[in-house]
Scaffold this motif. Structure first.
Motif, PDB file in Angstrom:
ATOM      1  N   ALA A  60      -8.311 -10.866  42.819  1.00  0.00           N
ATOM      2  CA  ALA A  60      -8.652 -11.042  41.411  1.00  0.00           C
ATOM      3  C   ALA A  60      -7.771 -10.181  40.520  1.00  0.00           C
ATOM      4  CB  ALA A  60     -10.120 -10.699  41.178  1.00  0.00           C
ATOM      5  N   PHE A  61      -7.476 -10.724  39.338  1.00  0.00           N
ATOM      6  CA  PHE A  61      -6.676 -10.037  38.326  1.00  0.00           C
ATOM      7  C   PHE A  61      -7.356 -10.215  36.970  1.00  0.00           C
ATOM      8  CE2 PHE A  61      -4.021 -12.116  41.490  1.00  0.00           C
ATOM      9  CZ  PHE A  61      -3.234 -11.086  41.972  1.00  0.00           C
ATOM     10  N   GLU A  62      -7.200  -9.236  36.092  1.00  0.00           N
ATOM     11  CA  GLU A  62      -7.679  -9.369  34.716  1.00  0.00           C
ATOM     12  C   GLU A  62      -6.461  -9.488  33.805  1.00  0.00           C
ATOM     13  OE1 GLU A  62     -10.267  -6.040  34.151  1.00  0.00           O
ATOM     14  OE2 GLU A  62     -11.951  -6.995  35.186  1.00  0.00           O
ATOM     15  N   VAL A  63      -6.449 -10.535  32.979  1.00  0.00           N
ATOM     16  CA  VAL A  63      -5.287 -10.861  32.166  1.00  0.00           C
ATOM     17  C   VAL A  63      -5.635 -10.673  30.688  1.00  0.00           C
ATOM     18  CG1 VAL A  63      -3.511 -12.575  31.730  1.00  0.00           C
ATOM     19  CG2 VAL A  63      -4.720 -12.583  33.922  1.00  0.00           C
ATOM     20  N   MET A  64      -4.870  -9.814  30.015  1.00  0.00           N
ATOM     21  CA  MET A  64      -5.124  -9.521  28.609  1.00  0.00           C
ATOM     22  C   MET A  64      -4.700 -10.664  27.695  1.00  0.00           C
ATOM     23  SD  MET A  64      -3.956  -5.524  28.306  1.00  0.00           S
ATOM     24  CE  MET A  64      -2.240  -6.007  28.510  1.00  0.00           C
ATOM     25  N   ARG A  65      -5.201 -10.628  26.461  1.00  0.00           N
ATOM     26  CA  ARG A  65      -4.927 -11.681  25.494  1.00  0.00           C
ATOM     27  C   ARG A  65      -3.431 -11.840  25.215  1.00  0.00           C
ATOM     28  NH1 ARG A  65      -8.369 -11.356  20.167  1.00  0.00           N
ATOM     29  NH2 ARG A  65      -7.564  -9.228  20.295  1.00  0.00           N
ATOM     30  N   GLU A  66      -2.678 -10.724  25.107  1.00  0.00           N
ATOM     31  CA  GLU A  66      -1.246 -10.806  24.822  1.00  0.00           C
ATOM     32  C   GLU A  66      -0.501 -11.484  25.967  1.00  0.00           C
ATOM     33  OE1 GLU A  66       2.490 -10.333  22.939  1.00  0.00           O
ATOM     34  OE2 GLU A  66       0.408 -10.481  22.240  1.00  0.00           O
ATOM     35  N   THR A  67      -0.890 -11.192  27.194  1.00  0.00           N
ATOM     36  CA  THR A  67      -0.272 -11.847  28.346  1.00  0.00           C
ATOM     37  C   THR A  67      -0.569 -13.337  28.338  1.00  0.00           C
ATOM     38  OG1 THR A  67      -0.472  -9.820  29.656  1.00  0.00           O
ATOM     39  CG2 THR A  67      -0.118 -11.866  30.870  1.00  0.00           C
ATOM     40  N   LEU A  68      -1.788 -13.700  27.969  1.00  0.00           N
ATOM     41  CA  LEU A  68      -2.154 -15.116  27.876  1.00  0.00           C
ATOM     42  C   LEU A  68      -1.339 -15.829  26.803  1.00  0.00           C
ATOM     43  CD1 LEU A  68      -6.033 -14.722  28.124  1.00  0.00           C
ATOM     44  CD2 LEU A  68      -4.502 -15.549  29.925  1.00  0.00           C
ATOM     45  N   ARG A  69      -1.002 -15.113  25.734  1.00  0.00           N
ATOM     46  CA  ARG A  69      -0.236 -15.710  24.631  1.00  0.00           C
ATOM     47  C   ARG A  69       1.211 -15.965  25.029  1.00  0.00           C
ATOM     48  NH1 ARG A  69       3.255 -14.406  20.719  1.00  0.00           N
ATOM     49  NH2 ARG A  69       3.447 -12.253  21.457  1.00  0.00           N
ATOM     50  N   VAL A  70       1.806 -15.045  25.764  1.00  0.00           N
ATOM     51  CA  VAL A  70       3.236 -15.095  26.045  1.00  0.00           C
ATOM     52  C   VAL A  70       3.566 -15.921  27.285  1.00  0.00           C
ATOM     53  CG1 VAL A  70       5.256 -13.664  26.602  1.00  0.00           C
ATOM     54  CG2 VAL A  70       3.613 -12.883  24.909  1.00  0.00           C
ATOM     55  N   THR A  71       2.619 -16.045  28.213  1.00  0.00           N
ATOM     56  CA  THR A  71       2.895 -16.686  29.498  1.00  0.00           C
ATOM     57  C   THR A  71       2.084 -17.965  29.694  1.00  0.00           C
ATOM     58  OG1 THR A  71       1.136 -15.629  30.791  1.00  0.00           O
ATOM     59  CG2 THR A  71       3.127 -14.327  30.398  1.00  0.00           C
ATOM     60  N   ASN A  72       2.353 -18.644  30.807  1.00  0.00           N
ATOM     61  CA  ASN A  72       1.583 -19.847  31.126  1.00  0.00           C
ATOM     62  C   ASN A  72       0.339 -19.548  31.966  1.00  0.00           C
ATOM     63  OD1 ASN A  72       2.578 -19.450  33.749  1.00  0.00           O
ATOM     64  ND2 ASN A  72       4.152 -21.034  33.556  1.00  0.00           N
ATOM     65  N   ILE A  73       0.009 -18.262  32.122  1.00  0.00           N
ATOM     66  CA  ILE A  73      -1.198 -17.896  32.853  1.00  0.00           C
ATOM     67  C   ILE A  73      -2.443 -18.497  32.168  1.00  0.00           C
ATOM     68  CG2 ILE A  73      -2.644 -15.983  33.662  1.00  0.00           C
ATOM     69  CD1 ILE A  73      -0.003 -16.219  35.144  1.00  0.00           C
ATOM     70  N   GLY A  74      -2.401 -18.554  30.842  1.00  0.00           N
ATOM     71  CA  GLY A  74      -3.533 -19.105  30.103  1.00  0.00           C
ATOM     72  C   GLY A  74      -3.729 -20.599  30.304  1.00  0.00           C
ATOM     73  N   GLU A  75      -2.755 -21.286  30.897  1.00  0.00           N
ATOM     74  CA  GLU A  75      -2.854 -22.723  31.136  1.00  0.00           C
ATOM     75  C   GLU A  75      -3.389 -23.038  32.531  1.00  0.00           C
ATOM     76  OE1 GLU A  75       1.052 -24.227  30.482  1.00  0.00           O
ATOM     77  OE2 GLU A  75       1.125 -23.603  28.375  1.00  0.00           O
ATOM     78  N   LEU A  76      -3.616 -22.004  33.338  1.00  0.00           N
ATOM     79  CA  LEU A  76      -4.038 -22.234  34.711  1.00  0.00           C
ATOM     80  C   LEU A  76      -5.501 -22.648  34.782  1.00  0.00           C
ATOM     81  CD1 LEU A  76      -2.330 -19.190  36.468  1.00  0.00           C
ATOM     82  CD2 LEU A  76      -1.528 -21.566  36.375  1.00  0.00           C
ATOM     83  N   CYS A  77      -5.812 -23.417  35.808  1.00  0.00           N
ATOM     84  CA  CYS A  77      -7.184 -23.826  36.075  1.00  0.00           C
ATOM     85  C   CYS A  77      -7.395 -23.831  37.580  1.00  0.00           C
ATOM     86  CB  CYS A  77      -7.481 -25.198  35.473  1.00  0.00           C
ATOM     87  SG  CYS A  77      -6.407 -26.507  36.100  1.00  0.00           S
ATOM     88  N   GLU A  78      -8.623 -23.943  37.995  1.00  0.00           N
ATOM     89  CA  GLU A  78      -8.943 -23.932  39.411  1.00  0.00           C
ATOM     90  C   GLU A  78      -8.195 -25.038  40.153  1.00  0.00           C
ATOM     91  OE1 GLU A  78     -12.853 -24.517  42.314  1.00  0.00           O
ATOM     92  OE2 GLU A  78     -13.126 -23.891  40.220  1.00  0.00           O
ATOM     93  N   GLY A  79      -7.564 -24.672  41.247  1.00  0.00           N
ATOM     94  CA  GLY A  79      -6.827 -25.636  42.043  1.00  0.00           C
ATOM     95  C   GLY A  79      -5.339 -25.671  41.771  1.00  0.00           C
ATOM     96  N   ARG A  80      -4.905 -25.204  40.582  1.00  0.00           N
ATOM     97  CA  ARG A  80      -3.480 -25.144  40.284  1.00  0.00           C
ATOM     98  C   ARG A  80      -2.823 -24.138  41.211  1.00  0.00           C
ATOM     99  NH1 ARG A  80      -1.765 -26.459  34.973  1.00  0.00           N
ATOM    100  NH2 ARG A  80       0.237 -25.518  35.524  1.00  0.00           N
ATOM    101  N   ARG A  81      -1.596 -24.404  41.593  1.00  0.00           N
ATOM    102  CA  ARG A  81      -0.889 -23.504  42.488  1.00  0.00           C
ATOM    103  C   ARG A  81       0.111 -22.654  41.708  1.00  0.00           C
ATOM    104  NH1 ARG A  81       1.163 -26.450  47.759  1.00  0.00           N
ATOM    105  NH2 ARG A  81       2.321 -27.727  46.260  1.00  0.00           N
ATOM    106  N   VAL A  82       0.279 -21.425  42.155  1.00  0.00           N
ATOM    107  CA  VAL A  82       1.135 -20.477  41.448  1.00  0.00           C
ATOM    108  C   VAL A  82       2.105 -19.821  42.431  1.00  0.00           C
ATOM    109  CG1 VAL A  82      -0.478 -19.968  39.580  1.00  0.00           C
ATOM    110  CG2 VAL A  82      -0.631 -18.675  41.720  1.00  0.00           C
ATOM    111  N   ASN A  83       3.252 -19.393  41.907  1.00  0.00           N
ATOM    112  CA  ASN A  83       4.213 -18.624  42.694  1.00  0.00           C
ATOM    113  C   ASN A  83       3.708 -17.189  42.827  1.00  0.00           C
ATOM    114  OD1 ASN A  83       5.931 -20.841  42.787  1.00  0.00           O
ATOM    115  ND2 ASN A  83       7.169 -20.154  41.060  1.00  0.00           N
ATOM    116  N   ILE A  84       3.830 -16.632  44.030  1.00  0.00           N
ATOM    117  CA  ILE A  84       3.346 -15.277  44.284  1.00  0.00           C
ATOM    118  C   ILE A  84       4.435 -14.431  44.927  1.00  0.00           C
ATOM    119  CG2 ILE A  84       1.751 -13.871  45.661  1.00  0.00           C
ATOM    120  CD1 ILE A  84       0.331 -15.175  43.378  1.00  0.00           C
TER     121      ILE A  84
END
Length: 205
Positions: A60-84
């Motif tokens: 688990a990670f906690e993502v701040m509002r500024e990070t959500l604004r600048v990145t596509n993390i705010g567009e993620l939903c359950e089941g989406r795959r991400v690079n790690i």
């Protein structure tokens, strides 16, 4: 610090929207979870996030509002795959280039050209970062260290992706309209900014 060598693509287990931030959970492999501790840094789509919880293989990670604004993390939903990518350690081989995990902006996919053995993807970026994108220079896209193929008109550049990159990253399913996290190469940024500053000083003498 990261190297831009993505270790694989993994599914989002949960996205919990809270006040002013999001709690994001991703299910990783046993190999990536091994030795991982609370407080460690992990690049999720190239974004440096701090581990706040580990439940077996779900991190688990906690993502701040500024990070959500600048990145596509705010567009993620359950089941989406991400690079790690796990944070680099002293002594690790630097196969890509040095990254901070601090995203500068998002690039929008404008064209995907598929050929027999590679894929060329074109991206559009804003004015404030295009000057740091040079042909044959480095760029990090969703955390993957890539070489810029060409920079063309209208703030557009392209990268060429080999089958192995397509297999190990989310670029295997990339499509027109996707927004991709972009981190410019820090060395290129430093050189460009230094040259601009020197030229500005010369003009004002």
């Amino acid at each position: 610090m990261f190297t831009g060598i993505v270790k694989g693509i993994f599914p989002v287990a949960e996205v919990e929207v809270l006040k002013d931030f999001v709690r994001l959970s991703v299910t990783l492999s046993p190999e990536l979870v091994e030795g991982l501790e609370i407080g460690a840094s992990v690049a999720v789509n190239g974004t440096c996030l701090t581990v706040v919880g580990i439940d077996r293989y779900t991190v688990a990670f906690e993502v701040m509002r500024e990070t959500l604004r600048v990145t596509n993390i705010g567009e993620l939903c359950e089941g989406r795959r991400v690079n790690i990518e796990r944070a680099a350690r002293f002594g690790d081989e630097i196969g890509g280039h040095v990254l901070s995990g601090h995203i500068h902006t998002m690039a929008r996919v404008t064209e995907v050209c598929k050929e027999e053995n590679n894929v060329t993807v074109f991206f559009h970026v804003s004015d404030d970062v295009v000057e740091y994108l040079l042909p044959k220079g480095y760029v990090a896209l969703n955390g993957a260290s890539l070489t810029i193929g060409a920079v063309v008109e209208n703030n557009t550049f392209c990268v060429h992706l080999i089958p192995e990159t397509l297999r190990l990253t989310t670029f295997g399913s990339i499509k027109v309209g996707d927004r991709i996290n972009l981190e410019v190469d820090s060395q290129t940024q430093a050189i460009v900014d230094t040259v601009k500053r020197v030229m500005s000083q010369e003009r004002h003498k």
